[in-house]
Design a protein around this motif. Structure first.
Motif, PDB file in Angstrom:
ATOM      1  N   PRO A 250      23.404 -22.980   3.205  1.00 44.02           N
ATOM      2  CA  PRO A 250      23.663 -21.949   2.188  1.00 44.02           C
ATOM      3  C   PRO A 250      24.734 -22.382   1.192  1.00 44.02           C
ATOM      4  N   HIS A 251      24.589 -21.907  -0.043  1.00 43.43           N
ATOM      5  CA  HIS A 251      25.485 -22.327  -1.126  1.00 43.43           C
ATOM      6  C   HIS A 251      26.907 -21.801  -0.977  1.00 43.43           C
ATOM      7  N   GLY A 252      27.121 -20.823  -0.137  1.00 46.44           N
ATOM      8  CA  GLY A 252      28.435 -20.194  -0.058  1.00 46.44           C
ATOM      9  C   GLY A 252      29.442 -20.896   0.826  1.00 46.44           C
ATOM     10  N   PHE A 253      29.010 -21.899   1.604  1.00 44.87           N
ATOM     11  CA  PHE A 253      29.919 -22.540   2.556  1.00 44.87           C
ATOM     12  C   PHE A 253      30.592 -23.760   1.931  1.00 44.87           C
ATOM     13  N   ALA A 254      31.416 -23.486   0.913  1.00 42.32           N
ATOM     14  CA  ALA A 254      32.112 -24.558   0.195  1.00 42.32           C
ATOM     15  C   ALA A 254      33.229 -25.137   1.048  1.00 42.32           C
ATOM     16  N   VAL A 255      33.602 -26.371   0.735  1.00 39.75           N
ATOM     17  CA  VAL A 255      34.712 -27.014   1.436  1.00 39.75           C
ATOM     18  C   VAL A 255      35.921 -27.201   0.540  1.00 39.75           C
ATOM     19  N   MET A 256      35.747 -26.964  -0.769  1.00 38.26           N
ATOM     20  CA  MET A 256      36.853 -27.243  -1.680  1.00 38.26           C
ATOM     21  C   MET A 256      37.064 -26.145  -2.717  1.00 38.26           C
ATOM     22  N   HIS A 257      36.017 -25.613  -3.300  1.00 42.89           N
ATOM     23  CA  HIS A 257      36.153 -24.674  -4.402  1.00 42.89           C
ATOM     24  C   HIS A 257      36.396 -23.240  -3.972  1.00 42.89           C
ATOM     25  N   GLY A 258      36.619 -22.997  -2.694  1.00 46.44           N
ATOM     26  CA  GLY A 258      36.988 -21.656  -2.258  1.00 46.44           C
ATOM     27  C   GLY A 258      35.983 -21.040  -1.321  1.00 46.44           C
ATOM     28  N   LYS A 259      36.460 -20.535  -0.184  1.00 46.96           N
ATOM     29  CA  LYS A 259      35.573 -19.943   0.806  1.00 46.96           C
ATOM     30  C   LYS A 259      34.962 -18.633   0.327  1.00 46.96           C
ATOM     31  N   THR A 260      35.611 -17.949  -0.602  1.00 43.43           N
ATOM     32  CA  THR A 260      35.150 -16.627  -1.010  1.00 43.43           C
ATOM     33  C   THR A 260      34.342 -16.664  -2.294  1.00 43.43           C
ATOM     34  N   ARG A 261      34.092 -17.830  -2.822  1.00 43.01           N
ATOM     35  CA  ARG A 261      33.392 -17.924  -4.099  1.00 43.01           C
ATOM     36  C   ARG A 261      31.905 -18.172  -3.867  1.00 43.01           C
ATOM     37  N   ARG A 262      31.091 -17.248  -4.307  1.00 45.89           N
ATOM     38  CA  ARG A 262      29.655 -17.328  -4.078  1.00 45.89           C
ATOM     39  C   ARG A 262      29.062 -18.536  -4.803  1.00 45.89           C
ATOM     40  N   GLY A 263      28.346 -19.369  -4.053  1.00 48.87           N
ATOM     41  CA  GLY A 263      27.701 -20.522  -4.661  1.00 48.87           C
ATOM     42  C   GLY A 263      28.599 -21.715  -4.874  1.00 48.87           C
ATOM     43  N   ALA A 264      29.814 -21.680  -4.345  1.00 46.09           N
ATOM     44  CA  ALA A 264      30.793 -22.724  -4.663  1.00 46.09           C
ATOM     45  C   ALA A 264      30.413 -24.088  -4.101  1.00 46.09           C
ATOM     46  N   LEU A 265      29.616 -24.136  -3.038  1.00 46.68           N
ATOM     47  CA  LEU A 265      29.242 -25.434  -2.485  1.00 46.68           C
ATOM     48  C   LEU A 265      28.406 -26.233  -3.482  1.00 46.68           C
ATOM     49  N   VAL A 266      27.709 -25.529  -4.383  1.00 49.64           N
ATOM     50  CA  VAL A 266      26.974 -26.216  -5.444  1.00 49.64           C
ATOM     51  C   VAL A 266      27.933 -27.047  -6.291  1.00 49.64           C
ATOM     52  N   PHE A 267      29.128 -26.486  -6.578  1.00 50.36           N
ATOM     53  CA  PHE A 267      30.124 -27.225  -7.358  1.00 50.36           C
ATOM     54  C   PHE A 267      30.607 -28.464  -6.606  1.00 50.36           C
ATOM     55  N   ASP A 268      30.854 -28.302  -5.302  1.00 49.69           N
ATOM     56  CA  ASP A 268      31.320 -29.430  -4.497  1.00 49.69           C
ATOM     57  C   ASP A 268      30.337 -30.589  -4.550  1.00 49.69           C
ATOM     58  N   ILE A 269      29.050 -30.282  -4.424  1.00 48.89           N
ATOM     59  CA  ILE A 269      28.026 -31.325  -4.403  1.00 48.89           C
ATOM     60  C   ILE A 269      27.848 -31.935  -5.794  1.00 48.89           C
ATOM     61  N   ALA A 270      27.828 -31.100  -6.822  1.00 41.56           N
ATOM     62  CA  ALA A 270      27.630 -31.603  -8.183  1.00 41.56           C
ATOM     63  C   ALA A 270      28.771 -32.528  -8.608  1.00 41.56           C
ATOM     64  N   ASP A 271      29.989 -32.254  -8.117  1.00 40.54           N
ATOM     65  CA  ASP A 271      31.133 -33.091  -8.472  1.00 40.54           C
ATOM     66  C   ASP A 271      30.957 -34.542  -8.039  1.00 40.54           C
ATOM     67  N   LEU A 272      30.062 -34.789  -7.101  1.00 40.40           N
ATOM     68  CA  LEU A 272      29.832 -36.153  -6.641  1.00 40.40           C
ATOM     69  C   LEU A 272      29.367 -37.064  -7.769  1.00 40.40           C
ATOM     70  N   ILE A 273      28.653 -36.512  -8.748  1.00 40.03           N
ATOM     71  CA  ILE A 273      28.039 -37.360  -9.780  1.00 40.03           C
ATOM     72  C   ILE A 273      28.503 -37.048 -11.200  1.00 40.03           C
ATOM     73  N   LYS A 274      29.223 -35.938 -11.396  1.00 36.50           N
ATOM     74  CA  LYS A 274      29.566 -35.526 -12.753  1.00 36.50           C
ATOM     75  C   LYS A 274      30.470 -36.531 -13.466  1.00 36.50           C
ATOM     76  N   ASP A 275      31.518 -36.992 -12.793  1.00 37.19           N
ATOM     77  CA  ASP A 275      32.445 -37.932 -13.438  1.00 37.19           C
ATOM     78  C   ASP A 275      31.778 -39.269 -13.739  1.00 37.19           C
TER      79      ASP A 275
END
Length: 346
Positions: A250-275
């Motif tokens: 599920p997208h909500g189980f982030a490790v960096m962008h905040g446990k309470t932020r809906r969909g935050a795990l999407v940000f964690d994964i996308a950061d792998l390639i953005k830079d």
């Protein structure tokens, strides 16, 4: 044409698929067992002509529908059977509601499936509720992110020709400082601050390299560099959402962008390639005054050339199944091509 069975539509693994589509001012429909989009074109006789274009859904990961689009129920059914994620967005592939939350990802419409694997979700849950282990996972994401940037910028000849190289003294210093601070971070907020400092350094390097004057990162902007960054980031979010859906996390189980932020795990994964990919090409294409379509084509080709989706799958699977201590090799594995690893029915 005879309709394809759902099993036929999943013959290409998501990690090996090559296509992402952004469509606007068209109608997506099902016709003769295929998914097509219909546009209206003006002929030489000034008459409107309907033009149909095929979408190879078995080799597609994400379909973004922008301004002026509609889609039929039959087309959605076939897209779901093929495991294609669909998102509705504003113009240029970015959300209509960006003014409310500039980092909120598009609401992805995910195919319904009861046969996706559970092992990765179970592995994720084994560490996610432990603060220390979750921080360790966040650090591993950052390690993987920097390793990927080094790999892409060392390998990509076009980026080298534009001046993007890890051999630059400023980049070497920024990466070394980031690595040291990342290893000693005691909480996710420290890690986020360190990440922000690195990103700021990368923006400065990119602006100087492409001679972009007075650049300031703004999520609502009219300059091309910011527009391309927004657009490219949302394409990366699409790949990240696909990775998580296929692996059943599920997208909500982030490790960096905040446990309470809906969909935050999407940000964690996308950061792998953005830079590594989105950032440099956004500045290069802005410098060359490329069109939005030209930029999108460049980004999608770079995703394919550097196997961005493969890399996302490998990293997420490795972190889900084995909590290797930070500083040790990640031990990433190739994506398994058999069985339930990417959601095939038993």
């Amino acid at each position: 044409m005879e309709n394809l069975k759902p099993s036929d539509l999943k013959s290409i693994l998501h990690s090996k698929r090559a296509n992402m589509y952004y469509l606007e001012y068209c109608r997506v429909m099902q016709k003769d067992g295929r998914v097509l989009y219909l546009t209206e074109a003006i002929s030489n006789k000034s008459n409107q002509e309907n033009q149909y274009f095929n979408i190879p859904i078995a080799n597609t990961t994400v379909l973004l529908l922008g301004n002026g689009t509609s889609i039929t129920q039959a087309a959605m059914r076939m897209l779901a059977q093929a495991g294609v994620l669909v998102g509705f967005s504003g113009g240029g592939g970015t959300p209509l509601y960006m003014a409310n939350d500039v980092e909120q990802p598009i609401e992805w419409m995910t195919p319904q499936s009861e046969y996706r694997p559970t092992e990765y979700f179970q592995g994720w849950m084994k560490f996610w509720f432990d603060d220390e282990k979750r921080l360790n996972a966040a650090k591993r994401f950052q390690q993987a992110r920097i390793n990927y940037l080094n790999k892409v910028w060392s390998k990509d000849r076009d980026l080298k020709n534009e001046g993007f190289t890890v051999n630059d003294a400023g980049i070497e210093t920024a990466l070394a400082r980031f690595n040291d601070r990342m290893l000693t971070a005691n909480k996710s907020s420290d890690l986020l601050l360190t990440e922000a400092q690195l990103t700021k350094a990368l923006y400065k390097f990119a602006a100087n390299t492409t001679k972009t004057e007075n650049f300031t990162r703004q999520h609502q902007s009219t300059d091309k560099a910011n527009d391309f960054l927004n657009h490219g980031n949302y394409l990366a979010y699409g790949l990240a959402a696909t990775t998580l859906w296929v692996l059943g996390i599920p997208h909500g189980f982030a490790v960096m962008h905040g446990k309470t932020r809906r969909g935050a795990l999407v940000f964690d994964i996308a950061d792998l390639i953005k830079d590594a990919i989105v950032l440099p090409w956004a500045f290069v294409c802005a410098k060359e005054k490329a069109t939005e379509q030209e930029f999108r084509q460049q980004i999608l080709q770079a995703f394919t050339d550097h196997k961005a989706l493969d890399f996302m799958f490998d990293t997420v699977k490795s972190i889900a199944l084995a909590q290797t201590p930070v500083g040790e090799p990640l031990g990433l594995q190739q994506v398994d091509n058999s069985g339930l690893k990417e959601g095939k029915k038993p």
